[in-house]
Design an enzyme around this catalytic site. Sequence first.
Site, PDB file in Angstrom:
ATOM      1  N   SER A  30       0.836  -1.214   0.000  1.00 43.45           N
ATOM      2  CA  SER A  30       0.000   0.000   0.000  1.00 43.45           C
ATOM      3  C   SER A  30       0.863   1.255   0.000  1.00 43.45           C
ATOM      4  CB  SER A  30      -0.883   0.022   1.249  1.00 43.45           C
ATOM      5  OG  SER A  30      -1.831  -1.001   1.181  1.00 43.45           O
ATOM      6  N   GLY A 102      -6.135  -3.536  -7.572  1.00 43.38           N
ATOM      7  CA  GLY A 102      -7.243  -2.632  -7.266  1.00 43.38           C
ATOM      8  C   GLY A 102      -6.729  -1.294  -6.744  1.00 43.38           C
ATOM      9  N   SER A 175     -13.308   1.800   2.989  1.00 40.00           N
ATOM     10  CA  SER A 175     -12.336   1.502   1.932  1.00 40.00           C
ATOM     11  C   SER A 175     -11.261   2.577   1.864  1.00 40.00           C
ATOM     12  CB  SER A 175     -13.041   1.393   0.573  1.00 40.00           C
ATOM     13  OG  SER A 175     -12.067   1.375  -0.452  1.00 40.00           O
ATOM     14  N   GLN A 177      -8.972   2.535  -0.286  1.00 37.14           N
ATOM     15  CA  GLN A 177      -8.746   2.839  -1.710  1.00 37.14           C
ATOM     16  C   GLN A 177      -9.658   3.971  -2.165  1.00 37.14           C
ATOM     17  OE1 GLN A 177      -9.212  -0.890  -3.771  1.00 37.14           O
ATOM     18  NE2 GLN A 177      -7.240  -1.666  -3.046  1.00 37.14           N
ATOM     19  N   ASP A 327      -7.139  -7.668   4.671  1.00 36.96           N
ATOM     20  CA  ASP A 327      -6.402  -8.624   3.827  1.00 36.96           C
ATOM     21  C   ASP A 327      -5.926  -9.850   4.605  1.00 36.96           C
ATOM     22  OD1 ASP A 327      -6.739  -7.071   1.575  1.00 36.96           O
ATOM     23  OD2 ASP A 327      -4.897  -5.936   1.909  1.00 36.96           O
ATOM     24  N   LYS A 354     -12.689  -8.882  -3.317  1.00 39.73           N
ATOM     25  CA  LYS A 354     -11.224  -8.761  -3.356  1.00 39.73           C
ATOM     26  C   LYS A 354     -10.701  -9.465  -4.611  1.00 39.73           C
ATOM     27  CE  LYS A 354     -10.842  -6.230   0.236  1.00 39.73           C
ATOM     28  NZ  LYS A 354     -10.470  -4.823   0.051  1.00 39.73           N
ATOM     29  N   ARG A 358     -13.049 -13.896  -1.612  1.00 43.44           N
ATOM     30  CA  ARG A 358     -12.248 -14.577  -0.582  1.00 43.44           C
ATOM     31  C   ARG A 358     -13.115 -15.328   0.413  1.00 43.44           C
ATOM     32  NH1 ARG A 358      -7.404 -10.138   0.147  1.00 43.44           N
ATOM     33  NH2 ARG A 358      -6.279 -10.848  -1.692  1.00 43.44           N
TER      34      ARG A 358
HETATM   35  C1  S3P Z   1      -5.650  -1.261   0.154  1.00 46.30           C
HETATM   36  C2  S3P Z   1      -6.848  -1.227   0.803  1.00 46.30           C
HETATM   37  C3  S3P Z   1      -7.695  -2.405   1.014  1.00 46.30           C
HETATM   38  C4  S3P Z   1      -6.926  -3.698   0.800  1.00 46.30           C
HETATM   39  C5  S3P Z   1      -6.047  -3.645  -0.409  1.00 46.30           C
HETATM   40  C6  S3P Z   1      -5.050  -2.520  -0.306  1.00 46.30           C
HETATM   41  C7  S3P Z   1      -4.931   0.004  -0.065  1.00 46.30           C
HETATM   42  O1  S3P Z   1      -8.777  -2.343   0.104  1.00 46.30           O
HETATM   43  O2  S3P Z   1      -7.825  -4.774   0.701  1.00 46.30           O
HETATM   44  O3  S3P Z   1      -5.322  -4.864  -0.557  1.00 46.30           O
HETATM   45  O4  S3P Z   1      -3.749  -0.019  -0.414  1.00 46.30           O
HETATM   46  O5  S3P Z   1      -5.565   1.054   0.093  1.00 46.30           O
HETATM   47  P1  S3P Z   1     -10.086  -1.464   0.451  1.00 46.30           P
HETATM   48  O6  S3P Z   1      -9.618  -0.169   0.911  1.00 46.30           O
HETATM   49  O7  S3P Z   1     -10.869  -1.356  -0.812  1.00 46.30           O
HETATM   50  O8  S3P Z   1     -10.803  -2.266   1.505  1.00 46.30           O
END
Ligand code: S3P
Length: 446
Positions: A30, A102, A175, A177, A327, A354, A358
């Site tokens: 991340s 993602g 989230s 992300q 995760d 995911k 999962r």
């Molecule tokens: C991540 C956030 C998580 C995680 C992903 C990495 C990130 O997803 O599952 O592997 O780097 O921001 P979400 O924020 O969509 O839950």
Amino acid sequence: MAMGQNAVTPIEVSSNNNLCGVLSGSGDKSISHRALIIAALSAGCSRLTGLLVSDDVRCTIEALRQLGIWISESNGNSVLVHGAGIGGLTDPVGPLNLGNSGTAARLLMGVVAGNPITAVFIGDESLSGRPMDRVVKPLSDMGASISLSEGGGLPATVRGKNSLIPIEYHLPVASAQVKSSILLAGLHCPGVTSVTEDRLTRDHTENLLAKFGADVQVEALNGGRQVYVSGQPELISQDLVIAGDPSSAAFPIVAALLTKNSEVCVKGVGVNRSRMGLFDCLKEMGADLQIISRGAAGGEPIADITARTSALKGINVAADRAPSMIDEYPILAMAAACADGVTVMQGLGELRVKESNRFTSIVEGLTKCGVKVEEKGNVMTIVGGGGRARWRDMPKIRTHGDHRIAMAFFVMGLTCPQPIMIDDMSMVATSYPGFTDDMALLGVRL
Ligand code: S3P
């Protein structure tokens, strides 16, 4: 072979004990994505050391290059990023291929949205099936024009603007992300953009933006928080060391807990509160874990984590813990299957969107291993076998192309006298390319 299309590598894993050794944690995935992106939006040249060089992170590097950013790779895990400043990206000549990632897709959509350019986002089969409307909605509210495939995923075409509208957004799902995508787009707005989250999700974007000189404010709101970013700052290049990835360290650590006569230390692991859910659960299960602080790397707290063979017991994992360990459910499920007693994990809805679904990947694999596991809505209940052998014929585990499912069942395979077969280990290159080498270093015989 194209990026993210590694040759299928099945593997047979059998009982292994006496795992011993010290690993230097691999860079956090991340933080690696974010450091590259924020360095690209800064003025000057940033040096990033300890970067995770995995398939996912390579996708971000290649996409940024296509958007006109000069990135040079000096040695192994160190890169120089020559930033173009906010709004300085150029039209890519071809589609941006985000492979399996993602994080890369959603964060870069936020960045492209704030530039007067058009980019087509594509990905592998798994990424193409993942929901993108969760970022398209807020980015459209900010003024970007984005079209998705009929199914609501990739391919997507993002037509950005050089002046987006700041918004106040309340996340409908926890989230990081989505939060990060909006904050990165917010850098391109005249004014303040804010994101409210009901539960803390990983806050590396906020931390890094502040480190690069952005004005980021955070207000606590009973259990959650509201994050504000002021638009159009001048971000200043940085020299950064990337903390180790707790989500990767989780696999050798749980392997040590579940196998006999084992002691494993992973050094320099990021221990940001927003990522500690698994370790909190393991401690509640009775794990012998020692977490020794080693200061900070790139503004993130780090520690050396030592795990020793432990008799675990089942626990109840409340839904509000999910954002801090989203995760880690695959590997927690393996620990639960080997524990004494029942483990109940609640609030697992996000596990279904995911790299694979999962929830079903875990249920299907554990059932093949003879573990009693029950699915009720978004709650998974696992009846632990107390570390005893539970199957006769070699179970064949389908990973569904999911790196964390592959590594979790690899660890499961170490705990039992009868071997298990995992259909494909190649996808571990997504997040932890050195996984099998590290396991061999700890003494695992393959
Ligand atoms: C991540 C956030 C998580 C995680 C992903 C990495 C990130 O997803 O599952 O592997 O780097 O921001 P979400 O924020 O969509 O839950």
